[in-house]
Design an enzyme around this catalytic site. Structure first.
Site, PDB file in Angstrom:
ATOM      1  N   MET A  73       0.815  -1.201   0.000  1.00 47.49           N
ATOM      2  CA  MET A  73       0.000   0.000   0.000  1.00 47.49           C
ATOM      3  C   MET A  73       0.856   1.262   0.000  1.00 47.49           C
ATOM      4  O   MET A  73       0.538   2.241  -0.689  1.00 47.49           O
ATOM      5  CB  MET A  73      -0.926   0.001   1.210  1.00 47.49           C
TER       6      MET A  73
ATOM      7  N   ARG B  74       0.643   4.056  -2.759  1.00 51.17           N
ATOM      8  CA  ARG B  74       0.187   5.407  -2.445  1.00 51.17           C
ATOM      9  C   ARG B  74       1.082   6.464  -3.082  1.00 51.17           C
ATOM     10  O   ARG B  74       0.590   7.508  -3.534  1.00 51.17           O
ATOM     11  CB  ARG B  74       0.099   5.580  -0.920  1.00 51.17           C
TER      12      ARG B  74
ATOM     13  N   TYR C 181      -8.975   5.571  -4.299  1.00 51.63           N
ATOM     14  CA  TYR C 181      -8.394   4.254  -4.058  1.00 51.63           C
ATOM     15  C   TYR C 181      -7.049   4.325  -3.339  1.00 51.63           C
ATOM     16  O   TYR C 181      -6.459   5.379  -3.209  1.00 51.63           O
ATOM     17  CB  TYR C 181      -8.339   3.398  -5.311  1.00 51.63           C
ATOM     18  N   GLU C 182      -6.625   3.159  -2.862  1.00 52.16           N
ATOM     19  CA  GLU C 182      -5.420   3.007  -2.027  1.00 52.16           C
ATOM     20  C   GLU C 182      -5.494   3.845  -0.749  1.00 52.16           C
ATOM     21  O   GLU C 182      -4.492   4.346  -0.253  1.00 52.16           O
ATOM     22  CB  GLU C 182      -4.145   3.352  -2.807  1.00 52.16           C
ATOM     23  N   GLY C 183      -6.696   3.969  -0.203  1.00 55.43           N
ATOM     24  CA  GLY C 183      -6.922   4.758   1.005  1.00 55.43           C
ATOM     25  C   GLY C 183      -7.404   6.144   0.629  1.00 55.43           C
ATOM     26  O   GLY C 183      -6.665   6.931   0.039  1.00 55.43           O
TER      27      GLY C 183
END
Length: 577
Positions: free
Chosen positions: A290, A294, A434-436
């Site tokens: 992740m 990010r 996405y990705e947090g």
């Protein structure tokens, strides 16, 4: 749509005159200099401009399709992937121990920028594969590394991350996928995952999924999550990978943008997989992926903003509309109008400042991996951890805002498909999610990253900025950035020990303020370096002044909003919404 022009001159300026690339590489023992790096980026830019950009609009219109349970990507994508891999772009920064080229990560990150600028849907394939490789390198057994890493790094195989479930997005404690021991070290993985980018395609080769699931004896919550390597194809008796695993694509998501990217609903029906890392420690392995993703996602925002700027600036110099400010001439190119210049300068100030900050962050990542001094490695690693949520969230927020402003430059033509601007807006929007999500990134910055080493990491970062600002006394951008830095230090102190609600109410504004100061720092370094009379140097000084006078004043409003606290945010009862 105008042709894409890779920003090679800007990359060279940053490496040679701002980031001191040659000295950094020498300190890390890497035999790469500015000339070699620029040559690599020039070739990468040519590939992106000539091979991938022409596929972008077509890929958006055709989209990926699910046909008889198999994904078909838009015409030209599979061939482009094979050419991309054959030319070595998939292995650019990867570990030479597994077939990678081991080039500096700064080249990888700027390649990612050009990929996002020319074809975001395509760029997700190598980016996700790289993230999966990093998790395997950091956590998998030597046996798994030996089998899976070489073909993934070469681009023969690709990777995907299978984390999200319909009832478990950000809160992974709620995930339900299960893994049952099979014996001989294998596991049967069962469950459904959604939003799985690059989950299937028609490029050929294997697709290696990294899947979060729970073992039978798993404790509740995130402490009971394990990570499993689940390939699309299993080895046969002859050592080839031809046996179809128990996994399938249930559907393709219908999305606002990135239509060419196959975002899959994946079903795992007793699919054979192998544990990556220790049982119940999958969260740590997941964050290896992740955090890498990010940074990549932040660069997607930067890439789209840069591409949108290039299109909008070219259009503004050709489009005739209205009269000059004195009324004497008309029609004039819309670049003559102050409001159009304002929008273009907003975008350019972010793109060039963000490109510099991305390069600086990438150099820290290289230091974290290769600096001969353990203390310097640890320091660099902490700085990357601090800046990762800032790059992800601020770059994607500014990137979307930039795409919208570039679309506005086109007027009504920006709203129709012909010019490609509406695709930039649609594609850019996902990067904020996405990705947090960006709100989660802001909470991570305030709730976790400010506390690194008891606050010493963030204070050290601020001190580093202050040293450069002091050395640039007399330069307008340095003075204005210094004022913003004082505001940032003040609100940072006020957030230490803040309640959950206070931190949540402040987080998004705080991250934006942090980003503005960081960009101001980069613009200061660029303004100090740009002392010549070349068009590039002259433009850098002028855009630095614009950032100082028109963008940095936002810091005052953000600081005031942060200091207002959570009262107004939490006052309205939930049932009154």
């Amino acid at each position: 749509m105008f042709s894409y022009v890779p920003p090679i001159d800007d990359y060279r300026f940053l490496m040679a005159e701002v980031l001191h690339f040659d000295a950094a590489m020498a300190g890390m023992g890497k035999e790469v200099d500015v000339d070699l790096a620029a040559a690599v980026l020039e070739e990468a830019g040519r590939m992106c401009a000539e091979r991938l950009h022409p596929l972008n609009r077509h890929g958006d219109e055709e989209g990926s399709r699910l046909v008889d349970g198999a994904v078909e990507t838009p015409a030209g994508f599979a061939e482009a992937w094979r050419d991309f891999a054959a030319a070595g772009w998939a292995s650019l920064s990867a570990d030479p121990a597994y077939g990678g080229q081991g080039l500096p990560f700064i080249l990888q990150l700027w390649l990612d920028e050009m990929l996002a600028a020319t074809n975001l849907s395509f760029g997700l394939f190598p980016g996700l594969t790289r993230g999966a490789c990093e998790a395997i390198i950091a956590h998998a057994s030597e046996e798994l590394k030996a089998v899976y890493l070489p073909p993934m790094i070469s681009g023969e195989w690709t990777g995907a991350m299978a984390l999200t479930e319909s009832g478990a997005g950000t809160d992974l404690a709620l995930l339900k996928a299960k893994a049952e021991p099979l014996g001989a070290g294998g596991y049967a993985v069962t469950g459904q995952k959604i939003f799985i980018s690059s989950g299937d395609h028609d490029f050929g080769g294997n697709i290696v999924h990294l899947v979060l699931a729970r073992l039978p004896d798993a404790p509740a919550g995130v402490k009971g999550i394990s990570l499993f390597l689940v390939p699309k194809f299993l080895p046969d008796a002859d050592g080839g990978f031809t046996v179809r695993n128990g996994m399938s694509v249930g559907a393709l998501e219908k999305k606002m943008g990135i239509h060419a990217q196959p975002t899959c609903v994946m079903n795992y029906d007793g699919a054979t997989g192998w544990l990556v890392g220790e049982p119940h420690k999958g969260l740590a392995a997941m964050f290896t992926m992740m955090n890498a993703e990010r940074l990549m996602v932040g660069i997607q925002g930067l890439g789209i903003a840069g591409a949108a700027y290039g299109q909008a600036a070219a259009y503004a110099k050709e489009r005739l509309q209205g009269r000059s400010a004195d009324g004497a001439r008309g029609p004039v190119a819309i670049i003559d109008h102050a409001d159009v210049r304002r929008m273009l300068l907003n975008i350019r100030a972010f793109v060039e400042g963000g490109r510099a900050l991305a390069g600086w962050t990438a150099l820290q990542l290289d230091r974290a991996h290769t600096d001969p001094d353990a203390g310097e490695r640890a320091k660099a690693d902490a700085l990357v951890a601090l800046l990762t949520p800032v790059v992800k969230a601020a770059f994607t927020d500014f990137g979307f805002e930039s795409a919208v402003q570039a679309q506005q430059v086109f007027g009504g033509h920006g709203y129709i498909r012909e010019w490609g601007m509406e695709q930039y807006v649609r594609d850019a929007r996902i990067a904020q999610i996405y990705e947090g999500t960006n709100g989660v990134q802001a909470m991570d910055l305030v709730g976790r990253k400010l506390a690194l080493a008891g606050g010493a990491v963030v204070e050290g970062f601020f001190d580093q900025i202050a040293v450069d600002l002091k050395a640039a006394e007399g330069v307008a951008i340095a003075s204005k950035t210094g004022e913003a830095l004082l505001l940032l230090r003040d609100v940072t102190a006020g957030l230490r020990g803040a309640s959950v609600d206070a931190a949540g109410a402040a987080a998004v504004d705080y991250l934006r303020l942090f980003a503005l100061v960081s960009l101001g720092w980069m613009w200061t370094r660029m303004a100090v370096a740009a002392t010549g009379d070349s068009p590039l140097h002259s433009a850098k000084r002028l855009v630095a002044d614009y950032f100082a006078l028109r963008i940095l004043p936002q810091a005052q409003g953000l600081a005031a909003s942060i200091k207002a606290g959570e009262g107004a945010v939490m006052a309205l009862a939930a049932d009154a919404f």
